[in-house]
Design a protein around this motif. Structure first.
Motif, PDB file in Angstrom:
ATOM      1  N   GLY A 187       0.816  -1.206   0.000  1.00 40.56           N
ATOM      2  CA  GLY A 187       0.000   0.000   0.000  1.00 40.56           C
ATOM      3  C   GLY A 187       0.852   1.259   0.000  1.00 40.56           C
ATOM      4  O   GLY A 187       0.557   2.233  -0.696  1.00 40.56           O
ATOM      5  N   ALA A 234     -10.812  -4.231  -7.192  1.00 35.94           N
ATOM      6  CA  ALA A 234     -10.353  -3.564  -5.968  1.00 35.94           C
ATOM      7  C   ALA A 234     -10.642  -4.413  -4.740  1.00 35.94           C
ATOM      8  O   ALA A 234      -9.809  -4.531  -3.838  1.00 35.94           O
ATOM      9  N   HIS A 253      -6.792  -5.139  -3.754  1.00 36.54           N
ATOM     10  CA  HIS A 253      -6.234  -3.967  -3.066  1.00 36.54           C
ATOM     11  C   HIS A 253      -5.493  -4.383  -1.800  1.00 36.54           C
ATOM     12  O   HIS A 253      -5.998  -5.190  -1.008  1.00 36.54           O
ATOM     13  N   SER A 304      -4.989  -2.925   0.962  1.00 39.33           N
ATOM     14  CA  SER A 304      -5.685  -2.618   2.216  1.00 39.33           C
ATOM     15  C   SER A 304      -6.656  -3.732   2.590  1.00 39.33           C
ATOM     16  O   SER A 304      -6.807  -4.072   3.769  1.00 39.33           O
ATOM     17  N   ASN A 347     -14.921   0.731   1.223  1.00 40.26           N
ATOM     18  CA  ASN A 347     -14.167   1.942   0.876  1.00 40.26           C
ATOM     19  C   ASN A 347     -13.391   1.766  -0.428  1.00 40.26           C
ATOM     20  O   ASN A 347     -13.384   2.665  -1.279  1.00 40.26           O
ATOM     21  N   VAL A 348     -12.709   0.631  -0.571  1.00 44.09           N
ATOM     22  CA  VAL A 348     -11.904   0.452  -1.784  1.00 44.09           C
ATOM     23  C   VAL A 348     -12.801   0.287  -3.005  1.00 44.09           C
ATOM     24  O   VAL A 348     -12.455   0.743  -4.103  1.00 44.09           O
ATOM     25  N   ARG A 349     -13.942  -0.348  -2.831  1.00 46.76           N
ATOM     26  CA  ARG A 349     -14.889  -0.449  -3.950  1.00 46.76           C
ATOM     27  C   ARG A 349     -15.391   0.941  -4.335  1.00 46.76           C
ATOM     28  O   ARG A 349     -15.493   1.268  -5.527  1.00 46.76           O
ATOM     29  N   ASP A 409     -13.843   3.798  -3.754  1.00 43.84           N
ATOM     30  CA  ASP A 409     -12.732   4.549  -4.350  1.00 43.84           C
ATOM     31  C   ASP A 409     -12.510   4.141  -5.806  1.00 43.84           C
ATOM     32  O   ASP A 409     -12.252   4.994  -6.670  1.00 43.84           O
ATOM     33  N   ALA A 430      -6.333   2.279  -7.130  1.00 43.54           N
ATOM     34  CA  ALA A 430      -7.564   1.844  -6.469  1.00 43.54           C
ATOM     35  C   ALA A 430      -7.837   0.368  -6.676  1.00 43.54           C
ATOM     36  O   ALA A 430      -8.500  -0.273  -5.859  1.00 43.54           O
ATOM     37  N   THR A 431      -7.328  -0.193  -7.774  1.00 45.88           N
ATOM     38  CA  THR A 431      -7.526  -1.619  -8.042  1.00 45.88           C
ATOM     39  C   THR A 431      -6.315  -2.454  -7.647  1.00 45.88           C
ATOM     40  O   THR A 431      -6.256  -3.653  -7.954  1.00 45.88           O
TER      41      THR A 431
END
Length: 470
Positions: free
Chosen positions: A134, A247, A251, A253, A340-342, A344, A421-422
């Motif tokens: 990250g 993502a 991702h 995260s 959140n990542v989806r 983003d 983001a992905t």
């Protein structure tokens, strides 16, 4: 899922080819990202934190190894006594002795508590590895953004300089027409006012370029020089749904949060096992030497002991409840991170589409504004238009050019934000020509908890010395 992975692999390949394209004397985006990867202090900091996490595995493993200790002491006794045998006379005795003891202890059985500790350390290492990925994405995204911001600021300065030259021409033309009585002093003043505004805007653009260059140095590690726009955008997911799905799977995260959940679940097991007994083997060998009469004693002790905490004021039960609450918190956090990542990724995809549409519209707007400006200037020379009409047309053309520049840069920045983001914005997936940091290299050296004097321990010492010199 396979379609998503194949699409992302194709995107990485296309991106790697785009980054490798160079022009004579030009600095490419790939070169900027390579420099950022090689010079980032933030990456070095987090790599050191990962190596520190690797050591936690060795420390957990040491609980299953024997502990050997030695101790030594020298004693000089000073006493004074009186008894009937000595006629109640005081007698002093000053025996001196030296003792040396070697002891060892070994955990025989603790119902798996130590093994759970090892598993916790290993899962924590994996979580830290994903966190490092990250950080790598942050470093590369910042470098990419700095690269394009310098280009944006440079083009703004060029447009402002061109605009200033045009307004100066209009001012001279207005002054010439004023001298022959074709226009009034108002037309000249309007041109002078626009010239002053253009000079102010150029100064602001130059200040923005200086700021962009400063950020570039901070992000990339060197001054920008003749930056070359990539020939094309990187290949991106085909749909917003594909971007969001990628993502949620890739991702760092999300991957780190998954490992955090595993750690919290193991901590609950560890809290339960803390209530169980443990069995230990202990042995010691000691020598005591009396320095006054040369007497000595030697002794060997071997024993097996068991211990268990029955009551600790409610502390152990509280630790169990606390571990369960933290487990529930990390599980909920995983859902939050995925959402959140989806989100983003979806927003990043939308930003790319908006920028692309703005770029297409901006291209048409610049073309139309240029035609309008040329027409107004021609009509002005025939007396059908005023100086204000020319200045307004010039302002429209300037704004259209500025908007087009921003739309083009926003599209590039948005594309790399979407890659981040992905989970695709890493040196390895970009195909950067760098020595990819291997997070397992140090772990493999320390996972078996080598002693400092062992051969592997000496290798570790050499590795750390090399790292310290970098």
């Amino acid at each position: 899922m396979n379609r998503i992975k194949s699409g992302l692999a194709s995107a990485a390949l296309t991106l790697g080819l785009a980054l490798s394209a160079t022009a004579s004397g030009a600095e490419t985006l790939g070169a900027a990202l390579t420099s950022a990867y090689n010079t980032s202090g933030l990456l070095e900091q987090n790599r050191a934190l990962l190596r520190a996490a690797d050591e936690s595995v060795a420390q957990a493993l040491s609980a299953l190894r024997p502990v050997v200790q030695w101790s030594a002491s020298a004693n000089q006794r000073f006493t004074e006594s009186a008894s009937a045998a000595t006629g109640f006379a005081s007698v002093s005795a000053e025996p001196a002795s030296v003792s040396l003891e070697l002891s060892a202890s070994l955990l025989l059985y603790d119902f798996g508590a130590s093994q759970v500790g090892i598993d916790i350390a290993k899962e924590s290492v994996l979580s830290t590895r994903y966190s490092l990925i990250g950080v790598e994405q942050q470093v590369l995204l910042r470098a990419a953004a700095a690269f394009f911001q310098v280009q944006r600021a440079s083009e703004f300065v060029s447009v402002r300089e061109s605009n200033l030259r045009l307004i100066r021409q209009e001012l001279r033309a207005a002054q010439d027409r004023f001298e022959v009585g074709e226009v009034t002093r108002t037309d000249v003043s309007l041109a002078e006012a626009r010239l002053a505004a253009a000079q102010s805007a150029l100064s602001a653009a130059q200040g923005g370029l200086n700021q962009a260059r400063i950020e570039y140095v901070a992000a990339v590690g060197r001054e920008p020089s003749n930056l070359q726009t990539p020939a094309s955008l990187p290949a991106l997911p085909p749909t917003v749904q594909a971007a969001m799905a990628a993502a949620a799977v890739n991702h760092p995260s999300v991957l780190a949060a998954q490992k955090d959940v595993k750690v919290s679940e193991l901590n609950v097991v560890a809290a339960d096992l803390a209530l169980r007994p443990s069995i230990n083997l202990s042995t010691s060998y000691g020598v005591t030497e009396d320095l006054n009469d040369s007497g000595n004693s030697r002794g060997l002790t071997i024993g097996v002991g068991a211990s268990q905490t029955i009551y600790a004021g409610g502390r152990l039960s509280s630790l169990q409840r606390q571990a369960m609450q933290r487990r529930d918190a990390t599980r909920s956090n995983l859902h939050v991170v995925v959402d959140n990542v989806r989100s983003d990724a979806g927003n990043a995809y939308s930003n790319v589409l908006v920028a692309r549409a703005s770029r297409d519209a901006g291209t048409q707007q610049v073309r139309a504004a240029q035609v309008a400006f040329d027409g107004v200037r021609e009509e002005t020379s025939l007396g059908a238009r005023t100086t204000l009409d020319v200045l307004n047309a010039q302002q429209d053309l300037l704004q259209a050019r500025v908007d087009l520049i921003s739309a083009r840069i926003d599209e590039y920045v948005g594309a790399y934000q979407l890659l981040a983001a992905t989970g695709q914005l890493t040196a390895e997936k970009l195909g950067l020509p760098v020595q990819i940091y291997d997070p397992a290299a140090y772990y493999n050296l320390v996972k078996d908890a080598p002693a400092g004097l062992s051969k592997r321990g000496q290798q570790l010492d050499k590795v750390l010395r090399r790292i310290g010199k970098q």
